[in-house]
Design a protein around this motif. Structure first.
Motif, short mmCIF file in Angstrom:
data_model
loop_
_atom_site.label_atom_id
_atom_site.label_comp_id
_atom_site.label_asym_id
_atom_site.label_seq_id
_atom_site.Cartn_x
_atom_site.Cartn_y
_atom_site.Cartn_z
N VAL A 1 0.81 -1.22 0.00
CA VAL A 1 0.00 0.00 0.00
C VAL A 1 0.85 1.27 0.00
N LEU A 2 1.88 1.29 0.83
CA LEU A 2 2.62 2.53 1.05
C LEU A 2 3.43 2.96 -0.18
N TYR A 3 4.12 2.03 -0.79
CA TYR A 3 5.04 2.42 -1.87
C TYR A 3 4.34 2.89 -3.14
N PRO A 4 3.26 2.23 -3.58
CA PRO A 4 2.51 2.82 -4.69
C PRO A 4 1.97 4.21 -4.36
N ALA A 5 1.56 4.42 -3.11
CA ALA A 5 1.07 5.74 -2.71
C ALA A 5 2.19 6.78 -2.77
N ASN A 6 3.37 6.42 -2.29
CA ASN A 6 4.50 7.35 -2.35
C ASN A 6 4.83 7.71 -3.80
N ALA A 7 4.83 6.70 -4.68
CA ALA A 7 5.12 6.94 -6.09
C ALA A 7 4.10 7.90 -6.70
N LEU A 8 2.83 7.65 -6.41
CA LEU A 8 1.75 8.47 -6.97
C LEU A 8 1.81 9.90 -6.44
N ALA A 9 2.00 10.06 -5.14
CA ALA A 9 1.96 11.39 -4.53
C ALA A 9 3.14 12.26 -4.95
N ASN A 10 4.24 11.61 -5.38
CA ASN A 10 5.44 12.38 -5.72
C ASN A 10 5.84 12.29 -7.18
N GLY A 11 5.00 11.63 -8.00
CA GLY A 11 5.31 11.52 -9.42
C GLY A 11 6.63 10.84 -9.68
N GLN A 12 6.88 9.72 -8.97
CA GLN A 12 8.17 9.04 -9.04
C GLN A 12 8.02 7.59 -9.52
N TRP A 13 9.04 7.12 -10.20
CA TRP A 13 9.23 5.69 -10.39
C TRP A 13 9.95 5.13 -9.18
N TRP A 14 9.50 4.00 -8.67
CA TRP A 14 10.19 3.29 -7.59
C TRP A 14 10.58 1.90 -8.10
N ILE A 15 11.86 1.58 -7.97
CA ILE A 15 12.36 0.24 -8.30
C ILE A 15 12.77 -0.40 -6.99
N SER A 16 11.90 -1.28 -6.49
CA SER A 16 12.08 -1.89 -5.17
C SER A 16 12.53 -3.34 -5.36
N VAL A 17 13.67 -3.68 -4.78
CA VAL A 17 14.27 -5.00 -4.98
C VAL A 17 14.50 -5.65 -3.62
N ASN A 18 13.81 -6.76 -3.42
CA ASN A 18 13.73 -7.39 -2.11
C ASN A 18 14.40 -8.76 -2.12
N GLN A 19 14.85 -9.20 -0.94
CA GLN A 19 15.19 -10.60 -0.76
C GLN A 19 13.89 -11.41 -0.63
N CYS A 20 13.99 -12.73 -0.78
CA CYS A 20 12.78 -13.56 -0.80
C CYS A 20 13.07 -14.95 -0.27
N GLY A 21 12.32 -15.35 0.78
CA GLY A 21 12.43 -16.71 1.29
C GLY A 21 12.64 -16.75 2.79
N ALA A 22 12.65 -17.96 3.33
CA ALA A 22 12.73 -18.17 4.77
C ALA A 22 14.17 -18.12 5.26
N THR A 23 14.40 -17.31 6.29
CA THR A 23 15.69 -17.27 6.99
C THR A 23 15.51 -17.99 8.33
N PRO A 24 16.59 -18.22 9.08
CA PRO A 24 16.44 -18.83 10.41
C PRO A 24 15.58 -18.02 11.37
N SER A 25 15.41 -16.71 11.09
CA SER A 25 14.64 -15.84 11.98
C SER A 25 13.23 -15.54 11.51
N GLY A 26 12.95 -15.72 10.23
CA GLY A 26 11.64 -15.36 9.67
C GLY A 26 11.74 -15.33 8.16
N THR A 27 10.69 -14.80 7.52
CA THR A 27 10.60 -14.91 6.07
C THR A 27 10.60 -13.53 5.41
#
Length: 281
Positions: free
Chosen positions: A187-213
């Motif tokens: 929800v937050l990042y599309p809103a930030n992009a829209l409110a500021n007229g910006q492209w956002w390129i968000s690159v995340n890790q993915c998968g289960a770690t020993p502490s969480g996912t």
């Protein structure tokens, strides 16, 4: 002008800095072979983001930016002939340790760095790193001003607005965002992009770690707040294969289409009136 953006979404292995470096460089080479001009990696891929052991993992993988890892990333960017936002790395500066985003040019030079300002205290990131003290905008020769915001930096709407005021219409956002915060990501990042007229390129890790996912769902968001492309995501405890996303983007045309509205919002925000608080008995 069109730009081919390459996203590498993968899960780093804690306590395997050498193996993680091999995987990161392999992704840079693979995305370059697919014609990418701009390649982005996730946050803290050298040490992983398993929060129960993050302080020890980050310290074990820490190097100065001009160390062996930096030299390897420089060579990878030069071989790719691409701009490479090599996610973030644990940067050792004297006794201090920073969570630092590094941007390399096609000639292999370190063009910019950004030390994460907002450390994620719910997962004790502040026990592992010192905080940076400035936001970062890079004047890219083709894309113009480009902002860099690392994971939790971008959760603050005032960061998006500050980057926009500094001219950034494209924001590179390496992350290690957990499944538990999925609603914020969606929800937050599309809103930030829209409110500021910006492209956002968000690159995340993915998968289960020993502490969480870690969520995945790396994406390109347009100034309209629309998800142009998105990688896979996982539920809590899920396993995900590494994934590369290649997206051809015309940054300028979409920025121009939404420029009038976002510029009007920016101008009005400068003139926000004071708040009156009325107490009712």
């Amino acid at each position: 002008m069109q730009t081919t953006v390459g996203i590498a979404q993968f899960l780093a292995t804690p306590a395997d800095a050498a193996g993680n470096l091999v995987r990161a460089i392999d992704h840079v080479a693979s995305l370059a072979a697919k014609g990418c001009d701009l390649i982005v990696l996730p946050e803290l891929w050298p040490c992983g983001f398993s929060w129960d052991t993050l302080a020890d993992d980050a310290r074990a993988a820490a190097e100065p930016l001009d160390g062996q890892r930096g030299a390897a990333l420089s060579r990878a960017a030069q071989a790719a002939r691409a701009w490479v936002l090599a996610g973030t790395v644990p940067e050792l500066d004297g006794r201090d340790l920073f969570n630092t985003a590094v941007l390399y040019g096609p000639d292999g030079r370190l063009a910019a760095l950004h030390r994460k300002v907002r450390l994620y205290t719910p997962l004790a990131e502040d026990r592992a790193f010192s905080a940076g003290d400035v936001l970062t905008v890079v004047r890219h020769p083709e894309l113009g001003p480009v902002g860099i915001a690392t994971c939790f930096d971008g959760d603050f709407p005032e960061v998006s607005r500050a980057l926009r005021r500094a001219g950034a219409r494209v924001v590179l956002h390496p992350a290690a965002y957990e499944v538990a915060a999925e609603r914020w990501w969606d929800v937050l990042y599309p809103a930030n992009a829209l409110a500021n007229g910006q492209w956002w390129i968000s690159v995340n890790q993915c998968g289960a770690t020993p502490s969480g996912t870690l969520l995945g769902a790396s994406r390109v968001i347009s100034p309209a707040g629309e998800i142009v492309a998105e990688a896979g995501r996982v539920p809590e405890g899920g396993v995900a294969a590494p994934e590369e996303l290649v997206v051809v983007v015309d940054f300028a045309s979409e920025i121009a289409r939404w420029d009038e509205t976002s510029t009007a919002l920016l101008a009005e925000a400068r003139a926000t009136p004071p708040v009156r608080v009325i107490h009712v008995a």
